[in-house]
Write a protein that holds these residues in place. Structure first.
Motif, mmCIF file in Angstrom:
data_model
loop_
_atom_site.group_PDB
_atom_site.id
_atom_site.type_symbol
_atom_site.label_atom_id
_atom_site.label_comp_id
_atom_site.label_asym_id
_atom_site.label_seq_id
_atom_site.Cartn_x
_atom_site.Cartn_y
_atom_site.Cartn_z
ATOM 1 N N ILE A 1 0.823 -1.221 0.000
ATOM 2 C CA ILE A 1 0.000 0.000 0.000
ATOM 3 C C ILE A 1 0.854 1.267 0.000
ATOM 4 O O ILE A 1 0.356 2.353 0.246
ATOM 5 C CB ILE A 1 -0.988 0.035 1.188
ATOM 6 C CG1 ILE A 1 -0.255 -0.065 2.527
ATOM 7 C CG2 ILE A 1 -2.020 -1.041 1.058
ATOM 8 C CD1 ILE A 1 -1.185 0.143 3.712
ATOM 9 N N GLU B 1 -0.539 3.804 -2.362
ATOM 10 C CA GLU B 1 -2.001 3.925 -2.355
ATOM 11 C C GLU B 1 -2.459 4.985 -1.372
ATOM 12 O O GLU B 1 -1.771 5.291 -0.412
ATOM 13 C CB GLU B 1 -2.627 2.603 -1.885
ATOM 14 C CG GLU B 1 -2.762 1.598 -2.981
ATOM 15 C CD GLU B 1 -3.392 0.320 -2.435
ATOM 16 O OE1 GLU B 1 -4.004 0.330 -1.352
ATOM 17 O OE2 GLU B 1 -3.250 -0.704 -3.118
ATOM 18 N N PHE C 1 -6.176 3.373 2.140
ATOM 19 C CA PHE C 1 -6.344 1.927 2.331
ATOM 20 C C PHE C 1 -7.092 1.633 3.636
ATOM 21 O O PHE C 1 -6.755 2.156 4.684
ATOM 22 C CB PHE C 1 -4.980 1.227 2.372
ATOM 23 C CG PHE C 1 -5.086 -0.251 2.636
ATOM 24 C CD1 PHE C 1 -5.256 -1.144 1.595
ATOM 25 C CD2 PHE C 1 -5.039 -0.749 3.939
ATOM 26 C CE1 PHE C 1 -5.371 -2.507 1.833
ATOM 27 C CE2 PHE C 1 -5.154 -2.112 4.193
ATOM 28 C CZ PHE C 1 -5.318 -2.984 3.135
ATOM 29 N N ASN D 1 -9.627 1.165 -1.189
ATOM 30 C CA ASN D 1 -8.799 2.376 -1.197
ATOM 31 C C ASN D 1 -9.533 3.440 -2.005
ATOM 32 O O ASN D 1 -10.700 3.232 -2.372
ATOM 33 C CB ASN D 1 -7.379 2.092 -1.734
ATOM 34 C CG ASN D 1 -7.395 1.627 -3.175
ATOM 35 O OD1 ASN D 1 -8.401 1.768 -3.872
ATOM 36 N ND2 ASN D 1 -6.296 1.065 -3.622
#
Ligand code: ZN
Length: 411
Positions: free
Chosen positions: A262, A265, A268, A289
């Motif tokens: 992640i 990202e 999340f 996400n």
């Protein structure tokens, strides 16, 4: 302010004061025998490891059992522990790059630490090197952790036959292959010194049972290493059975087959309620996400789902390893079947030695990873279609002696 009070309360409840020494305790050293190094709280939001060490040292001091060799308890991320967070600037369990550490030990790298964790790492490496330099018998290394999710305790190891055999002492599931998914962990680095290295995940961060499970793991380590006889530990049997019960039916070996990273990202968030080792199906929505749903890429069991803010590993998927595969892998490694690898299409040894195999993944397609795993090679890198996989130095045999032939200049 609120967080601070919460941390103080938690530290009080778990027996932690704000400032802990680097060496939690030392016991033994009077009689010949192995050295067991145990580190707790490499992540600052995991106080159970240090609490377990303190309780074991207390018990040893009160009962003074016959002890061969020495136990050394070490505290991990002291600054983060004081704040009750996983790390201050970077994850202390992701910065053990061999060339940097070796340079530090040899006195070549005099650079200032660039993060709070780099200075923790420098202190830790000094401790390990000093402890190990004087030893000429076997060294065992135990790294105690806890997870943000609930579920069975488990062990992670680098896949050497020596590590595999030693974990038979523990009544918990054992996970192989995490070294391929997580770069530069402490265990990965220390394993190359030839020690038996065990990572133990005791349960959820703040559960009382996580301290009990860590204590059980420590006793098993000391008994398995030959430091102490089980009869010398009054609650050894009950502690072992409690750990066995906590691991439910998740026995045997598992392999990590997927990691959800992640790092790049945003937003999340795990779906609530997943436990370590819970069965999951391909396509099941596990998290979300900012782009939407995140589904499981395959059938298996969920492993270390992230229920805390810090950390880059969203979740892992693991699968049970067939015991026949383990047996075959052990036989082939002992027969040195790796010798055939450079003769297979698309495979070459690096620099003429079989320690690292370079695979042209355009030519060698079928079962390459499975074959490499079986023979003890774990993926190092994949660049422009070329896969590099290396094996562990001390897979079958321990080092001839543990007196290091490298002279640590900076110790
Ligand atoms: Zn941890």
């Amino acid at each position: 302010m609120q967080l601070d009070q919460k941390v103080k309360r938690r530290n009080r409840e778990s027996g932690l004061t704000r400032f802990k020494p680097r060496i939690v305790g030392r016991y033994g050293g009077e009689f010949e025998g192995p050295t067991v190094i145990c580190i707790g709280s490499l992540h600052g939001n995991e106080p159970a490891g240090i609490t377990a060490l303190e309780r074991v040292f207390d018990q040893l001091t009160k009962q003074s059992p016959v002890f061969r060799g020495e136990l050394i308890g070490v505290a991990g991320n002291l600054k983060a522990l004081g704040k009750g967070i996983r790390y201050i600037e970077e994850d202390l369990n992701r910065i053990w790059k061999p060339h940097i550490i070796d340079e530090l030990l040899m006195g070549g790298n005099q650079q200032q630490a660039r993060s709070a964790e780099e200075s923790e790492r420098s202190e830790l490496i000094q401790v390990f090197a000093q402890v190990c330099q004087k030893k000429n018998s076997a060294v065992y290394f135990l790294d105690l952790h806890t997870t943000s999710a609930q579920g069975s305790p488990f062990i992670t190891i680098s896949d050497t036959l020596r590590n595999r055999a030693f974990t038979e002492n523990f009544p918990v599931p054992r996970i192989l292959g995490i070294e391929e998914q997580l770069g530069s962990t402490l265990l990965n680095y220390i394993n190359e010194w030839g020690f038996i290295t065990i990572g133990f995940e005791a349960g959820q961060h703040d559960e009382k049972s996580s301290v009990e499970n860590s204590i059980a793991a420590l006793w098993i380590m000391l008994v398995g290493g030959g430091c102490i006889d089980p009869e010398e530990i009054p609650d050894y049997q009950s502690s072992y059975l409690e750990l066995k019960k906590a691991s439910m039916d998740n026995v045997g070996f598992y392999e990590v087959c997927y990691r959800h990273d992640i790092e790049k990202e945003s937003g999340f968030l795990m779906e609530p309620g997943y436990l370590n080792f819970q069965d999951i199906r391909k396509g099941e929505v596990l998290a979300r996400n900012s782009d939407g749903e995140i589904m499981s890429p395959e059938n298996g069991k969920i492993f270390m789902p992230l229920y805390q803010k810090q950390g880059n590993d969203g979740f892992f998927v693991i699968r049970r390893i067939n015991p026949l595969w383990l047996k075959l892998s052990s036989i082939l490694r002992r027969l040195h079947a790796d010798k055939i690898l450079p003769y297979l299409p698309g495979m070459n040894s690096q620099n003429g030695a079989n320690e690292t195999i370079v695979v042209n993944s355009g030519i060698a397609k079928w079962y390459v990873i499975e074959l490499l795993h079986m023979l003890g090679y774990r993926r190092k890198s994949l660049e422009k279609g070329m896969l590099r996989a290396s094996r562990r130095k001390f897979d079958i045999k321990a080092p001839l002696d543990y007196r290091f032939d490298i002279e640590f200049k900076n110790v």
